[in-house]
Design a protein around this motif. Sequence first.
Motif, short mmCIF file in Angstrom:
data_model
loop_
_atom_site.label_atom_id
_atom_site.label_comp_id
_atom_site.label_asym_id
_atom_site.label_seq_id
_atom_site.Cartn_x
_atom_site.Cartn_y
_atom_site.Cartn_z
N TRP A 231 9.59 6.95 8.54
CA TRP A 231 10.28 7.43 9.74
C TRP A 231 10.89 8.81 9.51
CZ3 TRP A 231 15.88 6.58 11.14
CH2 TRP A 231 16.12 6.82 12.49
N VAL A 232 11.53 8.99 8.36
CA VAL A 232 12.21 10.26 8.07
C VAL A 232 11.21 11.34 7.67
CG1 VAL A 232 13.92 11.39 6.61
CG2 VAL A 232 14.34 9.08 7.42
N ILE A 233 10.24 11.00 6.84
CA ILE A 233 9.26 11.99 6.39
C ILE A 233 8.35 12.41 7.54
CG2 ILE A 233 7.23 12.29 4.89
CD1 ILE A 233 8.78 10.60 2.79
N GLY A 234 8.03 11.46 8.43
CA GLY A 234 7.28 11.80 9.65
C GLY A 234 5.84 12.16 9.40
N SER A 235 5.23 11.56 8.39
CA SER A 235 3.84 11.84 8.06
C SER A 235 3.21 10.55 7.55
CB SER A 235 3.77 12.93 6.98
OG SER A 235 2.43 13.22 6.62
N PRO A 236 1.91 10.32 7.79
CA PRO A 236 1.29 9.08 7.34
C PRO A 236 1.27 8.96 5.82
CG PRO A 236 -0.08 10.20 8.97
CD PRO A 236 0.99 11.16 8.58
N ALA A 237 1.51 7.75 5.32
CA ALA A 237 1.37 7.46 3.89
C ALA A 237 -0.11 7.41 3.54
CB ALA A 237 2.04 6.15 3.54
N VAL A 238 -0.51 8.08 2.45
CA VAL A 238 -1.93 8.12 2.10
C VAL A 238 -2.26 7.37 0.82
CG1 VAL A 238 -2.38 10.25 3.36
CG2 VAL A 238 -1.62 10.37 0.97
N ARG A 239 -1.29 7.20 -0.07
CA ARG A 239 -1.56 6.37 -1.25
C ARG A 239 -0.26 5.86 -1.85
NH1 ARG A 239 -3.08 11.59 -2.97
NH2 ARG A 239 -1.95 12.39 -4.79
N VAL A 240 -0.38 4.75 -2.58
CA VAL A 240 0.79 4.13 -3.19
C VAL A 240 0.41 3.61 -4.57
CG1 VAL A 240 0.33 1.91 -2.06
CG2 VAL A 240 2.62 2.40 -2.92
N HIS A 241 1.31 3.78 -5.52
CA HIS A 241 1.15 3.18 -6.84
C HIS A 241 2.42 2.42 -7.15
CE1 HIS A 241 -0.65 2.69 -10.82
NE2 HIS A 241 0.59 2.74 -11.27
N CYS A 242 2.28 1.20 -7.67
CA CYS A 242 3.44 0.35 -7.90
C CYS A 242 3.31 -0.37 -9.23
CB CYS A 242 3.56 -0.67 -6.76
SG CYS A 242 4.95 -1.81 -6.93
N MET A 243 4.42 -0.48 -9.93
CA MET A 243 4.52 -1.33 -11.11
C MET A 243 5.59 -2.38 -10.85
SD MET A 243 4.16 1.34 -14.29
CE MET A 243 5.43 2.45 -13.66
N ALA A 244 5.33 -3.62 -11.28
CA ALA A 244 6.27 -4.70 -11.04
C ALA A 244 6.35 -5.60 -12.26
CB ALA A 244 5.84 -5.51 -9.82
N ALA A 245 7.49 -6.22 -12.42
CA ALA A 245 7.72 -7.15 -13.52
C ALA A 245 8.20 -8.49 -12.97
CB ALA A 245 8.75 -6.59 -14.50
N ASP A 246 7.81 -9.55 -13.65
CA ASP A 246 8.27 -10.89 -13.28
C ASP A 246 9.68 -11.12 -13.84
OD1 ASP A 246 5.71 -11.10 -12.31
OD2 ASP A 246 5.01 -12.43 -13.91
N VAL B 191 1.91 -0.17 3.80
CA VAL B 191 2.40 0.41 2.55
C VAL B 191 2.93 -0.68 1.62
CG1 VAL B 191 3.99 2.05 1.50
CG2 VAL B 191 2.93 2.60 3.69
N ALA B 192 3.72 -1.62 2.18
CA ALA B 192 4.27 -2.70 1.36
C ALA B 192 3.18 -3.57 0.76
CB ALA B 192 5.23 -3.54 2.19
N LEU B 193 2.19 -3.92 1.57
CA LEU B 193 1.08 -4.74 1.08
C LEU B 193 0.24 -3.96 0.08
CD1 LEU B 193 -0.02 -6.53 4.37
CD2 LEU B 193 1.30 -7.50 2.48
N GLY B 194 0.07 -2.66 0.31
CA GLY B 194 -0.65 -1.83 -0.65
C GLY B 194 0.09 -1.75 -1.97
N ALA B 195 1.42 -1.71 -1.93
CA ALA B 195 2.20 -1.71 -3.16
C ALA B 195 2.01 -3.02 -3.92
CB ALA B 195 3.68 -1.49 -2.83
N LEU B 196 1.99 -4.14 -3.19
CA LEU B 196 1.73 -5.43 -3.84
C LEU B 196 0.35 -5.44 -4.50
CD1 LEU B 196 3.16 -7.92 -1.20
CD2 LEU B 196 3.83 -7.81 -3.60
N GLU B 197 -0.64 -4.87 -3.82
CA GLU B 197 -1.98 -4.82 -4.38
C GLU B 197 -2.03 -3.93 -5.62
OE1 GLU B 197 -6.28 -5.41 -4.42
OE2 GLU B 197 -4.53 -6.53 -3.74
N SER B 198 -1.33 -2.81 -5.58
CA SER B 198 -1.28 -1.91 -6.73
C SER B 198 -0.60 -2.59 -7.91
CB SER B 198 -0.54 -0.63 -6.35
OG SER B 198 -0.39 0.20 -7.48
N ALA B 199 0.48 -3.32 -7.65
CA ALA B 199 1.17 -4.04 -8.73
C ALA B 199 0.27 -5.09 -9.35
CB ALA B 199 2.45 -4.68 -8.19
N ARG B 200 -0.55 -5.72 -8.52
CA ARG B 200 -1.45 -6.77 -9.00
C ARG B 200 -2.59 -6.21 -9.85
NH1 ARG B 200 -6.19 -9.21 -7.73
NH2 ARG B 200 -6.62 -7.75 -6.02
#
Length: 333
Positions: free
Chosen positions: A188-203, A311-320
């Motif tokens: 909303w603030v950046i006002g531009s489409p998200a084009v890629r996401v990389h995520c790391m997650a820990a259990d 974006v949130a689901l893409g982050a989950l996929e990247s973490a996986r």
Amino acid sequence: MSPELTVGLLGAGMIAGVHAHAYRDAPGVRLVAVADPVPGKAERLAGEHGAQAVATLEELLALGVDVVDVCTPPTSHADATVAALEAGRHVLCEKPVTRTLAEARRVLAAAEAAPGLLSIGQVARYAPDHRAARDLVEAGEIGTLRMLTHSTTTALPGWSEAGWLADPATSGGPLLDQGVHSFDYAGWVIGSPAVRVHCMAADSAAGPSTYAVATVRYENGAIAHVECSWAHPASRGFRLSAELVGTHGRLAWDADQLMSGVLHRADGASEWWDALGDREFTRELGDFFAACRAGGPPPVPAAEATESLRVALGALESARTGRTVDLTTWEQP
């Protein structure tokens, strides 16, 4: 539609209670009924607000309410929202818009065909600090926004019925349930489409991927860094911090500055007192009801909420997978 807007609240959990309380500050709005299949839950919440208790969405619709407020787990959002829209009602649906992108497409199609208005409950847009920062960015006070950092950390929330938040298949874990606020605010603030996401997650003991950090690149070159966790100590409470950096300045704040006090108990527990209360929910609902009366547009369009979901689901996929996800082409499996 009469000058008074009547509301049917679907769900009687924690967030439904917050919404019901916020209706009191919405002139010309009346909560007619609360629906929840769990025995006693609808009765308790409805009784607090002088409303009728029912068990199902069908019963809410039969009462002829103008608005259906969907406050149920995300796996039920699509069916409830589509049914209410097809019945000709206005709908406010809590975030995330749905649990999957396929469900979101169903909702988008229903909203496009329906006479009623659909808005999604991305309440971070209404928090006074978040709104003020966005207004300053819009006014050019920090130049061109190049980086946004948003962190929300807490312990595993314990308020969900039968513990559905702890089930990743239902809630999506903190990256979806909590992180979608950050992803929505950043977009909303950046006002531009998200084009890629990389995520790391820990259990953690709270569950899989309950500590996560994600980096998002936007089409205009800006980046966002999102941190979210359900693995922090419960005694620390909920903590939020944010930083927006532009070509000519920087904005930063954290939630501790917004707390009116903290009680440290002898047993080691802590109780934080929030000075803001439900102020942002009052503003969110007020905006939505005003839009219903005006015939639109919705304050938070479902299309924007769908992009936050992507974006949130893409982050989950990247973490996986450990790989960067190209959001311009990726589809949820």
